[in-house]
Design a protein around this motif. Structure first.
Motif, short mmCIF file in Angstrom:
data_model
loop_
_atom_site.label_atom_id
_atom_site.label_comp_id
_atom_site.label_asym_id
_atom_site.label_seq_id
_atom_site.Cartn_x
_atom_site.Cartn_y
_atom_site.Cartn_z
N VAL A 12 0.84 -1.21 0.00
CA VAL A 12 0.00 0.00 0.00
C VAL A 12 0.87 1.26 0.00
O VAL A 12 0.58 2.22 -0.72
CB VAL A 12 -0.96 -0.01 1.21
CG1 VAL A 12 -1.69 1.33 1.33
CG2 VAL A 12 -1.96 -1.15 1.08
N ARG A 13 1.93 1.27 0.76
CA ARG A 13 2.80 2.45 0.82
C ARG A 13 3.52 2.69 -0.52
O ARG A 13 3.74 3.83 -0.91
CB ARG A 13 3.84 2.31 1.93
CG ARG A 13 3.28 2.46 3.33
CD ARG A 13 3.20 3.91 3.77
NE ARG A 13 2.65 4.05 5.12
CZ ARG A 13 1.41 4.42 5.39
NH1 ARG A 13 0.57 4.67 4.41
NH2 ARG A 13 0.99 4.53 6.63
N ASN A 14 3.92 1.60 -1.20
CA ASN A 14 4.80 1.76 -2.36
C ASN A 14 4.12 1.50 -3.70
O ASN A 14 4.64 1.89 -4.73
CB ASN A 14 5.99 0.81 -2.25
CG ASN A 14 6.78 1.06 -0.98
OD1 ASN A 14 6.90 2.20 -0.54
ND2 ASN A 14 7.27 0.00 -0.35
N ASN A 15 2.97 0.81 -3.69
CA ASN A 15 2.41 0.34 -4.94
C ASN A 15 0.88 0.44 -4.87
O ASN A 15 0.32 1.52 -4.91
CB ASN A 15 2.92 -1.10 -5.12
CG ASN A 15 2.74 -1.62 -6.52
OD1 ASN A 15 1.99 -1.07 -7.30
ND2 ASN A 15 3.41 -2.71 -6.83
N VAL A 16 0.21 -0.66 -4.71
CA VAL A 16 -1.25 -0.61 -4.53
C VAL A 16 -1.72 -1.89 -3.84
O VAL A 16 -1.24 -2.99 -4.13
CB VAL A 16 -1.99 -0.39 -5.87
CG1 VAL A 16 -1.68 -1.48 -6.88
CG2 VAL A 16 -3.49 -0.24 -5.67
N THR A 61 -5.56 4.87 5.12
CA THR A 61 -4.19 4.37 5.06
C THR A 61 -3.14 5.47 5.06
O THR A 61 -1.96 5.19 5.26
CB THR A 61 -3.98 3.56 3.76
OG1 THR A 61 -4.20 4.42 2.63
CG2 THR A 61 -4.90 2.37 3.69
N GLY A 62 -3.54 6.72 4.78
CA GLY A 62 -2.56 7.79 4.65
C GLY A 62 -2.03 7.92 3.23
O GLY A 62 -1.24 8.80 2.95
N GLU A 63 -2.46 7.02 2.34
CA GLU A 63 -2.07 7.11 0.94
C GLU A 63 -3.24 7.61 0.12
O GLU A 63 -4.38 7.61 0.57
CB GLU A 63 -1.65 5.72 0.41
CG GLU A 63 -0.46 5.11 1.12
CD GLU A 63 0.81 5.93 1.02
OE1 GLU A 63 1.00 6.65 0.01
OE2 GLU A 63 1.62 5.88 1.96
N ASP A 64 -2.94 7.97 -1.13
CA ASP A 64 -4.01 8.23 -2.08
C ASP A 64 -4.79 6.92 -2.25
O ASP A 64 -4.24 5.83 -2.08
CB ASP A 64 -3.38 8.65 -3.42
CG ASP A 64 -4.43 9.04 -4.45
OD1 ASP A 64 -5.57 9.40 -4.05
OD2 ASP A 64 -4.12 9.00 -5.64
N PRO A 107 -0.07 4.54 -4.03
CA PRO A 107 0.27 5.49 -5.11
C PRO A 107 -0.20 5.04 -6.50
O PRO A 107 -0.42 5.87 -7.36
CB PRO A 107 1.80 5.58 -5.04
CG PRO A 107 2.25 4.65 -3.99
CD PRO A 107 1.09 4.14 -3.23
N GLN A 108 -0.38 3.75 -6.70
CA GLN A 108 -0.85 3.28 -8.01
C GLN A 108 -2.37 3.04 -8.05
O GLN A 108 -2.88 2.42 -8.98
CB GLN A 108 -0.14 1.98 -8.39
CG GLN A 108 0.99 2.19 -9.40
CD GLN A 108 2.32 2.30 -8.70
OE1 GLN A 108 2.83 1.32 -8.19
NE2 GLN A 108 2.88 3.49 -8.66
N ALA A 109 -3.07 3.52 -7.04
CA ALA A 109 -4.51 3.24 -6.96
C ALA A 109 -5.27 3.84 -8.14
O ALA A 109 -6.15 3.20 -8.73
CB ALA A 109 -5.08 3.76 -5.64
N GLU A 110 -4.92 5.08 -8.49
CA GLU A 110 -5.67 5.75 -9.57
C GLU A 110 -5.52 4.98 -10.88
O GLU A 110 -6.51 4.66 -11.55
CB GLU A 110 -5.16 7.19 -9.72
CG GLU A 110 -5.87 7.94 -10.82
CD GLU A 110 -5.32 9.35 -11.02
OE1 GLU A 110 -5.41 10.17 -10.09
OE2 GLU A 110 -4.78 9.62 -12.11
N GLU A 111 -4.28 4.70 -11.23
CA GLU A 111 -4.02 3.96 -12.46
C GLU A 111 -4.76 2.61 -12.45
O GLU A 111 -5.35 2.20 -13.45
CB GLU A 111 -2.51 3.74 -12.58
CG GLU A 111 -2.06 3.28 -13.94
CD GLU A 111 -0.56 2.90 -13.94
OE1 GLU A 111 0.20 3.50 -13.16
OE2 GLU A 111 -0.22 2.00 -14.71
#
Lengths: 126, 367
Positions: free
Chosen positions: B43-47, B195-198, B154-158
Motif C-alpha cells: 500500500v505504501r509503495n504500490n497498490v 491508510t494515509g495514501e491516495d 500510489p498506483q490506486a488511480e491507475e
C-alpha cells in the motif's frame, strides 16, 4: 504445513529444545513463527538468569501481538543469541537455525516430560 | 471459530487465498494474506486492496435531512456541494463518541449517505432513529445491500482506471465521490481511505463487489487484511473507534476538534465539547515514541520517571514504514506537551520515551 524437525524435543507452548550434554539450546517451532507472522522484536533474558521449567523467560513480538516465551526446562542461561536481537526476522526465515537461548540444565529428567517430533506433529495438527 | 459470525460477499475469496481469518466487529474477516509487513508496504509503495464490506451504509433523506444530519453530526454539512464527503463524529450529550463516520452529500437534494464503523452499525442506527423527533427525515440502514472495496496506494488511480474502467474517478480530489452505472446498478467511487495514501473506496452491490475484487486480483493488486489496515491508519495518525475514540473519549480528548464545527448553532454534544475545549478535559490522546524496539501495546501503563501512572497506551506498533516503536496513549493533560518525557511499562521493563506528533507518517493525498 509447518516443519517439525526430527531429533528435537518440543513443549506444548511451541518451544523446541536440542540437548547437547548439559546444555539445552532453545528456540521456537516453525509452527509458532508462522502463527505469529512477521517477528519484529525479541525480548531476551540476560546470561546467568535462572528459570524454572514453565517459567516465562522472554517474549517475541510480531507486528500484531506479543507472545510470551516459556522455558521448557529448568536451568541457568549461559548464552543468548545476539544475532536475533539485531535481526528478529531471522526466526521467520528459519526457526530451527535461529535459536534464542542456551540453558545449562539443572534437572535433565525434566526432558522426559517434553514431546518428541511425532507427538508435537500431532499437537499442531489438532 | 465462533458461531453466528457474519461474512462479507468476499468471504469465499479470502478463504481461497489462504487468508488468516479472525472475528472482527461480528464479521469473520481476513487479518492477513501474505503477511502484514508485505501488505503494508504494498500500500505504501504500490497498490493494495481491502475488503471493507463490513462497514455500514446508512441513508438519510427527507425535507429536514440537512438540519437533521447537522444535529447528529459534529461537522457542518451546510457548505457541502453534492459529491463532497465530510469526516466527523456523532456524540452523546456528554461529549462521548457514538461513532466516527463519513457523510456523503448526494446529488439528489436532501439526500445523505452515512458510512459508519462495522462494530457500531446497530448502535448508530438506533441512535439515529432515536434522534429523529421533530425532523421530517427517513433513515435507512442498507449496509447489507452494499459491498465495499478500498483500493489504496500510489498506483490506486491507475489501477481503478485501467482495471475497472472508472476513468472519471481520476478527476476526483480527496474527499469527493462520483457515481457510475454498471449493469444498471449504482456504483459509488470515492477518493477516500484509511491508510494515509491516495486511494479509492468502491461501493457496489455484493455480486459486483466480488467481480471487481476478482478483476483487481487478476491485475496483480495485493490483497490486504485488517492487520495492515490498522498499522497503516495508525502511522497516518488516524483514530480507531474503540481505541482512540469511544463513549469515554471525546473528539476533543482525541485531538480531533478540527472535525467539530463549534461555531454551528447546535449539535448533540456541542455544549460538552465547548466546555472541554475551554479546559475541562482531564486526559488527551498523544503520540509517544520510545527509544527501543520493544513495542508498546494497548493497555500498557504510561508512567513518569518516578513510576506514577499518568496514562495508558491505546494503540502501539513497531512502525513498519518508520522503523520506530511508537504509540497513541491517553495521558493526563499535564503531560501532553510535545517532548514531555514519559515512560512505558512493557512487561517487566520500563522504556523511556517522549511525546511526539501523532501524524507519524507524512500522508500523500490528492488535494
Amino acid at each position: 504445513m509447518s516443519k517439525v524437525l526430527e531429533g528435537l524435543l518440543y513443549s506444548e507452548s511451541h518451544e523446541w529444545v536440542k540437548v547437547d550434554g548439559k546444555i539445552a539450546t532453545i528456540g521456537v517451532s516453525d509452527f509458532a513463527q508462522s502463527e505469529m507472522g512477521n517477528i519484529t522484536y525479541v525480548d531476551l533474558p540476560e546470561v546467568d538468569d535462572e528459570f524454572e521449567a514453565g517459567e516465562e523467560f522472554g517474549a517475541l513480538e510480531s507486528v500484531k501481538a506479543a507472545s510470551d516465551l516459556y522455558c521448557p526446562v529448568s536451568g541457568k542461561v549461559v548464552e543468548v543469541n545476539a544475532e536475533i536481537d539485531d535481526a528478529p526476522e531471522l526466526i521467520n526465515e528459519d526457526a530451527y537455525a535461529n535459536w534464542i537461548i542456551k540453558v545449562e540444565l539443572s534437572d535433565p529428567s525434566e526432558l522426559d516430560a517434553l514431546l518428541d517430533a511425532e507427538a508435537y506433529k500431532k499437537l499442531i495438527e489438532k | 471459530m465462533e458461531d453466528n459470525l457474519l461474512v462479507t460477499p468476499l468471504y469465499g475469496s479470502h478463504v481461497a487465498l489462504g487468508a488468516k481469518m479472525s472475528p472482527f466487529a461480528g464479521f469473520n474477516m481476513p487479518i492477513q494474506y501474505s503477511g502484514i509487513v508485505e501488505e503494508h508496504l504494498a500500500v505504501r509503495n504500490n497498490v493494495g486492496m481491502f475488503d471493507v464490506s463490513h462497514m455500514g451504509e446508512i441513508f438519510v433523506c427527507g425535507t429536514d435531512a440537512e438540519k437533521y444530519v447537522n444535529h447528529i453530526f459534529t461537522n457542518d454539512v451546510r457548505p457541502m456541494a453534492p459529491g463532497q464527503i465530510l469526516y466527523g463524529m456523532m456524540l452523546y450529550p456528554d461529549g462521548g463518541t457514538v461513532d466516527d463516520l463519513l457523510v456523503y452529500k448526494e446529488t439528489a437534494p436532501n439526500h445523505y449517505l452515512l458510512v459508519v464503523n462495522a462494530a457500531n452499525i446497530d448502535k448508530d442506527f438506533e441512535w439515529l432513529l432515536k434522534n429523529t423527533a421533530g425532523f421530517d427525515v427517513c433513515v435507512e440502514n442498507r449496509s447489507e445491500e452494499w459491498g465495499q472495496i478500498a483500493v489504496q496506494g500510489p498506483q490506486a488511480e491507475e489501477t481503478i482506471v485501467k482495471t475497472l474502467g472508472f476513468a472519471r474517478a481520476a478527476d476526483l480530489v480527496f474527499y469527493t465521490y462520483t457515481d457510475f452505472e454498471v449493469n444498471g446498478k449504482r456504483v459509488i467511487v470515492s477518493r477516500t481511505g484509511y491508510t494515509g495514501e491516495d486511494g479509492f473506496e468502491i461501493y457496489a452491490d455484493p455480486e459486483m463487489a466480488v467481480a471487481f475484487w476478482n478483476r483487481l486480483l487478476e491485475a496483480g493488486v495485493t490483497p490486504c487484511g485488517l492487520g495492515c489496515r490498522d498499522t497503516l491508519r495508525f502511522e497516518a495518525g488516524m483514530p480507531l473507534y474503540g481505541d482512540e475514540l469511544s463513549a469515554e473519549i471525546s473528539p476533543v480528548m482525541a485531538g480531533l476538534a478540527m472535525f467539530c464545527a463549534l461555531d454551528k448553532e447546535e449539535f448533540i454534544g456541542k455544549d460538552a465539547l465547548v466546555a472541554q475545549k475551554a479546559g475541562a478535559v482531564a486526559r488527551k490522546i498523544v503520540g509517544i515514541e520510545i527509544e527501543d524496539k520493544a513495542i508498546p501495546r494497548a493497555g500498557y501503563p504510561v508512567e513518569l520517571e518516578d513510576g506514577t501512572e499518568v496514562g495508558v497506551v491505546t494503540t502501539g506498533y513497531h512502525s513498519i514504514s518508520l522503523d520506530k516503536s511508537i504509540c497513541f496513549a491517553l495521558v493526563d493533560k499535564a503531560y501532553t506537551a510535545l517532548d514531555t518525557p514519559l515512560f512505558i511499562h512493557i512487561r517487566k521493563k520500563v522504556f523511556p520515551g517522549k511525546v511526539v506528533k501523532k501524524r507519524f507518517y507524512q500522508t500523500r493525498y490528492k488535494k
